[in-house]
Scaffold this motif. Structure first.
Motif, mmCIF file in Angstrom:
data_model
loop_
_atom_site.group_PDB
_atom_site.id
_atom_site.type_symbol
_atom_site.label_atom_id
_atom_site.label_comp_id
_atom_site.label_asym_id
_atom_site.label_seq_id
_atom_site.Cartn_x
_atom_site.Cartn_y
_atom_site.Cartn_z
ATOM 1 N N ARG A 90 0.828 -1.207 0.000
ATOM 2 C CA ARG A 90 0.000 0.000 0.000
ATOM 3 C C ARG A 90 0.865 1.261 0.000
ATOM 4 N N LEU A 91 1.920 1.273 0.811
ATOM 5 C CA LEU A 91 2.822 2.427 0.824
ATOM 6 C C LEU A 91 3.402 2.670 -0.569
ATOM 7 N N VAL A 92 3.783 1.599 -1.227
ATOM 8 C CA VAL A 92 4.368 1.730 -2.566
ATOM 9 C C VAL A 92 3.322 2.218 -3.565
ATOM 10 N N ALA A 93 2.136 1.657 -3.518
ATOM 11 C CA ALA A 93 1.070 2.055 -4.443
ATOM 12 C C ALA A 93 0.702 3.519 -4.278
ATOM 13 N N GLU A 94 0.818 4.026 -3.069
ATOM 14 C CA GLU A 94 0.398 5.400 -2.786
ATOM 15 C C GLU A 94 1.492 6.444 -3.028
ATOM 16 N N HIS A 95 2.760 6.016 -3.129
ATOM 17 C CA HIS A 95 3.845 6.999 -3.172
ATOM 18 C C HIS A 95 4.777 6.884 -4.372
ATOM 19 N N PHE A 96 4.937 5.724 -4.944
ATOM 20 C CA PHE A 96 5.914 5.544 -6.015
ATOM 21 C C PHE A 96 5.295 5.769 -7.390
ATOM 22 N N ASP A 97 6.172 6.007 -8.364
ATOM 23 C CA ASP A 97 5.761 6.131 -9.765
ATOM 24 C C ASP A 97 6.026 4.841 -10.546
ATOM 25 N N TRP A 98 7.042 4.108 -10.099
ATOM 26 C CA TRP A 98 7.453 2.871 -10.771
ATOM 27 C C TRP A 98 7.744 1.789 -9.737
ATOM 28 N N VAL A 99 7.477 0.536 -10.116
ATOM 29 C CA VAL A 99 7.987 -0.618 -9.391
ATOM 30 C C VAL A 99 8.662 -1.515 -10.424
ATOM 31 N N GLN A 100 9.953 -1.746 -10.248
ATOM 32 C CA GLN A 100 10.713 -2.523 -11.233
ATOM 33 C C GLN A 100 10.889 -3.984 -10.836
ATOM 34 N N THR A 101 10.333 -4.389 -9.703
ATOM 35 C CA THR A 101 10.663 -5.708 -9.163
ATOM 36 C C THR A 101 9.441 -6.611 -9.012
ATOM 37 N N VAL A 102 8.467 -6.474 -9.870
ATOM 38 C CA VAL A 102 7.287 -7.335 -9.810
ATOM 39 C C VAL A 102 7.616 -8.701 -10.422
ATOM 40 N N ASP A 103 7.397 -9.762 -9.654
ATOM 41 C CA ASP A 103 7.672 -11.097 -10.175
ATOM 42 C C ASP A 103 6.604 -12.115 -9.785
ATOM 43 N N ARG A 104 5.469 -11.622 -9.263
ATOM 44 C CA ARG A 104 4.362 -12.537 -8.953
ATOM 45 C C ARG A 104 3.044 -11.782 -9.008
ATOM 46 N N GLY A 138 13.043 -12.986 -9.061
ATOM 47 C CA GLY A 138 12.735 -12.766 -10.458
ATOM 48 C C GLY A 138 12.138 -13.984 -11.134
ATOM 49 N N LEU A 139 11.462 -13.710 -12.234
ATOM 50 C CA LEU A 139 10.845 -14.753 -13.036
ATOM 51 C C LEU A 139 11.874 -15.463 -13.901
ATOM 52 N N ALA A 140 11.650 -16.741 -14.126
ATOM 53 C CA ALA A 140 12.405 -17.411 -15.181
ATOM 54 C C ALA A 140 11.935 -16.844 -16.518
ATOM 55 N N PRO A 141 12.816 -16.757 -17.505
ATOM 56 C CA PRO A 141 12.406 -16.172 -18.787
ATOM 57 C C PRO A 141 11.137 -16.775 -19.377
ATOM 58 N N ASP A 142 10.936 -18.085 -19.192
ATOM 59 C CA ASP A 142 9.749 -18.707 -19.783
ATOM 60 C C ASP A 142 8.469 -18.447 -18.989
ATOM 61 N N GLU A 143 8.566 -17.734 -17.864
ATOM 62 C CA GLU A 143 7.391 -17.366 -17.076
ATOM 63 C C GLU A 143 6.916 -15.943 -17.354
ATOM 64 N N VAL A 144 7.712 -15.191 -18.071
ATOM 65 C CA VAL A 144 7.467 -13.752 -18.198
ATOM 66 C C VAL A 144 6.193 -13.450 -18.974
ATOM 67 N N GLU A 145 5.996 -14.087 -20.089
ATOM 68 C CA GLU A 145 4.870 -13.722 -20.951
ATOM 69 C C GLU A 145 3.528 -14.000 -20.290
ATOM 70 N N SER A 146 3.453 -15.057 -19.499
ATOM 71 C CA SER A 146 2.207 -15.359 -18.793
ATOM 72 C C SER A 146 1.873 -14.270 -17.783
ATOM 73 N N LEU A 147 2.864 -13.864 -16.976
ATOM 74 C CA LEU A 147 2.603 -12.815 -15.986
ATOM 75 C C LEU A 147 2.344 -11.480 -16.672
ATOM 76 N N ALA A 148 3.024 -11.209 -17.767
ATOM 77 C CA ALA A 148 2.804 -9.956 -18.499
ATOM 78 C C ALA A 148 1.348 -9.834 -18.933
ATOM 79 N N GLU A 149 0.779 -10.921 -19.405
ATOM 80 C CA GLU A 149 -0.620 -10.902 -19.837
ATOM 81 C C GLU A 149 -1.545 -10.571 -18.667
#
Length: 230
Positions: A90-104, A138-149
């Motif tokens: 919640r703190l991040v959602a309310e204050h940041f502009d970017w999150v670069q570390t989403v993996d789930r 971090g995600l394994a490369p073959d997991e990226v496209e599923s989470l991106a969707e």
């Protein structure tokens, strides 16, 4: 000249030289100043020199800085580049502009749900573990496209790109192979998601290689602010 200003100039010169060496344009590579553990005064000095994007690893430390600088440095874009626990979302959602570390997906959903409606969608990069190190998030490369969707469908978020933390290796060929693999994945995904414009890879010690491999954003702390404070 202020030391931080001098260091910023030197880093920009490195980026320009790296871009020129591989036929890229300097302004296509952005600089993220990593200010974790550094005092507000250092951020203000960099801001006065024209730096606008800053990266922080620790949520509460970052929020304190964001609040302190909201009026004095209103144009800062704040990036979370450290791990994010659910209880800090919640703190991040309310204050940041970017999150670069989403993996789930769980974290992505919380960030979307908790993003205030009066704010622009939170910019997201998916963190990819290109080296396959068990100790690294971090995600394994073959997991990226599923989470991106899944992430691209969340209303409070805007999927902008991919991020990786390079392997700590002196083998430049091995590192270059990993970075190029991520660039190829990024290019494939950009065909499906036209808003993707950020490939975050490269730090103080390897930014030249990262630029040669296609990075659009390098995360530099030590070369600007000096060694990390304990």
């Amino acid at each position: 000249m202020n030391t931080i200003v001098q260091h910023l100039t030197e880093v920009h010169d490195r980026i320009a030289a790296a871009a020129g060496a591989c036929g890229r344009r300097e302004h296509d590579i952005q600089l993220l100043a990593v200010s974790k553990t550094k005092p507000v005064a250092d951020i203000e000095a960099a801001y006065a020199a024209g730096q606008r994007q800053f990266g922080e690893n620790y949520v509460q430390e970052a929020v304190d800085k964001i609040m302190a600088l909201k009026t004095r440095c209103p144009e800062i874009s704040w990036h979370l580049i450290g791990p994010l626990q659910s209880n800090k979302s919640r703190l991040v959602a309310e204050h940041f502009d970017w999150v670069q570390t989403v993996d789930r997906l769980k974290i992505a959903q919380r960030l979307s749900d908790q993003r205030p409606v009066h704010m622009r969608p939170l910019n997201i990069c998916l963190q990819v573990n290109v080296s396959g190190e068990a100790s690294k998030s971090g995600l394994a490369p073959d997991e990226v496209e599923s989470l991106a969707e899944q992430v691209s469908a969340l209303p409070g978020l805007c999927l902008r790109g991919l991020m990786t933390i390079p392997e700590d290796t002196g083998d430049e060929q091995r590192l270059g192979t990993q970075l190029l693999e991520l660039k190829q994945l990024f290019d494939r995904m950009a065909e499906k998601y036209p808003q993707l414009d950020t490939l975050s890879m490269g730090m103080s010690n390897d930014l030249e290689l990262a630029v040669a491999c296609g990075s659009t954003l390098v995360r530099v702390g030590t070369a600007i602010f000096g060694s990390r404070n304990p």
